[in-house]
Design a protein around this motif. Structure first.
Motif, PDB file in Angstrom:
ATOM      1  N   ILE A   1      37.969  46.543  20.620  1.00 15.98           N
ATOM      2  CA  ILE A   1      37.809  45.246  21.275  1.00 15.98           C
ATOM      3  C   ILE A   1      37.089  45.468  22.595  1.00 15.98           C
ATOM      4  O   ILE A   1      37.542  46.243  23.439  1.00 15.98           O
ATOM      5  N   ASP A   2      35.967  44.786  22.766  1.00 18.24           N
ATOM      6  CA  ASP A   2      35.107  45.013  23.922  1.00 18.24           C
ATOM      7  C   ASP A   2      35.582  44.224  25.145  1.00 18.24           C
ATOM      8  O   ASP A   2      34.847  43.415  25.717  1.00 18.24           O
ATOM      9  N   LYS A   3      36.835  44.449  25.500  1.00 15.82           N
ATOM     10  CA  LYS A   3      37.428  43.846  26.692  1.00 15.82           C
ATOM     11  C   LYS A   3      38.337  44.880  27.339  1.00 15.82           C
ATOM     12  O   LYS A   3      38.739  45.849  26.685  1.00 15.82           O
ATOM     13  N   GLU A   4      38.645  44.651  28.599  1.00 16.53           N
ATOM     14  CA  GLU A   4      39.537  45.569  29.291  1.00 16.53           C
ATOM     15  C   GLU A   4      40.957  45.430  28.740  1.00 16.53           C
ATOM     16  O   GLU A   4      41.476  44.319  28.622  1.00 16.53           O
ATOM     17  N   GLY A   5      41.571  46.559  28.425  1.00 16.58           N
ATOM     18  CA  GLY A   5      42.926  46.557  27.905  1.00 16.58           C
ATOM     19  C   GLY A   5      43.912  47.120  28.907  1.00 16.58           C
ATOM     20  O   GLY A   5      43.713  47.017  30.116  1.00 16.58           O
ATOM     21  N   PRO A   6      44.981  47.753  28.433  1.00 18.25           N
ATOM     22  CA  PRO A   6      45.955  48.368  29.339  1.00 18.25           C
ATOM     23  C   PRO A   6      45.325  49.559  30.067  1.00 18.25           C
ATOM     24  O   PRO A   6      44.180  49.937  29.790  1.00 18.25           O
TER      25      PRO A   6
END
Length: 369
Positions: A136-141
């Motif tokens: 997923i091309d979003k910031e995660g933990p």
């Protein structure tokens, strides 16, 4: 209209039961006394009515078990008998003795029935682990990765009971999830066995640092208020999202929907209004419907069940026609759709052409090393 459809269904069911009964009687008739006919007819009528009787006599474990296994026999015989009769008819074109053909056709049918019941029971009660890796091309933990365990369609009831629940909890914990998602059909139209078998106490043993979240499915209904089931689940440490959103850790939004069959369920656009779509958004949607809408609304991961992957072949051909993604993984734009064949079963306690499963999803985010 519903009465007419109901009558047609009953007549069709009665004709199939007669066909099954006649086939069995034709095979055993030469070997038993004619006086056995009445016993045979009574037994067949009882078996054919057992599933209906189990709904009338609520809380009857015996009737529920008999009814479920009758449905398994009914399903298998409905597939086997036409093939057997076709084979017997073809042998009439040969010089094979008719008596021997009839005798061995019955024996082969019985052996196949036993083998398929055993194989189907193994698939139903011996869940596998299905694994997926997605990005997923979003910031995660902080560490950029997330380990999700998903289980759907447990259908906890008289047959999918205590031992099946204990096995599920043990397998989930062995996978060391960060978060657990349960997208619906947790009970099987009846809350009584869930309570009596202490399933809630067993589910409270699930260990996941970020929590356990659930949505409800079309079988999470019973003679009572839905709040009672939600309360029982939340007593087990499971947070139910019933047309609700939940922000987790400041970096993830969870959306849990009412079942597609619920006419009062909210539009997805209303649920995602105000949600920060620059951060990951996961959705629990029991039935794998509306993938295009989910994509348009910015959902990154949608987990579903409901289809059982047909449960008994060739049922998978029907689910494949009904749903864009009826089993496994499908990506549409940023949306990752994962559909499980389910941990439990509905009706007959067998699976042929599908297998009970727990799903492990390893997610890497944009900030993954």
């Amino acid at each position: 209209m519903f009465i007419v459809i109901g009558l047609v269904f009953i007549i069709l069911y009665a004709l199939i039961v007669f066909y099954i009964g006649w086939s069995g009687w034709t095979w055993i008739k030469p070997r038993i006394s004619r006086r056995f006919r009445l016993v045979y007819i009574i037994a067949l009528v009882f078996l054919a009515s057992s599933l209906i009787l189990s709904r009338v006599v609520a809380g009857s474990t015996l009737l529920s078990v008999i009814g479920s296994y009758w449905l398994a026999l009914f399903s298998l015989l409905l597939m086997l008998l036409p093939l057997v009769h076709l084979t017997v008819w073809i042998t009439k074109l040969t010089r094979l003795p008719r008596h021997s053909v009839q005798k061995w056709s019955g024996i082969v049918t019985l052996v196949l029935l036993i083998v398929l019941l055993g194989y189907g029971s193994f698939n139903a009660f011996s869940p596998a682990v299905q694994s997926y890796d997605i990005h997923i091309d979003k910031e995660g933990p902080a560490n950029g990765e997330l380990n999700i365990v998903m289980a759907s369609d447990m259908h906890f009831g008289y047959l999918s009971g205590k031992s099946h629940a204990e096995r599920m909890v043990k397998e989930i914990n062995n996978l060391k999830p960060d978060i657990v998602l349960l997208p619906g059909d947790i009970v099987d139209d009846d809350i009584v066995p869930y309570i009596n078998k202490g399933i809630g106490d067993i589910l409270s043993g699930i260990q996941a640092p970020l929590g356990v979240f659930a949505s409800l499915g079309n079988h999470d209904r019973f003679d009572g208020e839905i709040d009672e089931l939600i309360g029982l689940l939340e007593e087990s440490g499971i947070q139910v999202l019933y047309d609700e959103t939940f922000e987790l850790g400041g970096w993830l939004t969870l959306v849990g929907r009412k079942d597609y069959s619920d006419k009062k369920r909210a539009e997805l656009a209303d649920l995602t209004e105000g949600v920060d779509l620059s951060k990951p958004v996961f959705m629990l949607e029991h039935q794998p419907v509306g993938l295009d809408i989910a994509k348009e609304q910015g959902i990154d991961l949608m987990v579903s069940g409901h289809t059982h992957h047909g449960q008994i072949a060739p049922g998978h051909l029907l689910t494949a026609r009904l749903f864009e993604n009826d089993f496994g993984y499908l990506q549409k734009g940023q949306l990752h759709s994962i559909v499980s064949s389910g941990y439990g079963f509905w009706g007959p306690p067998i699976r042929i052409g599908s297998r009970s499963e727990i799903v492990s999803i390893h997610v890497r985010f944009a900030n993954s090393p």
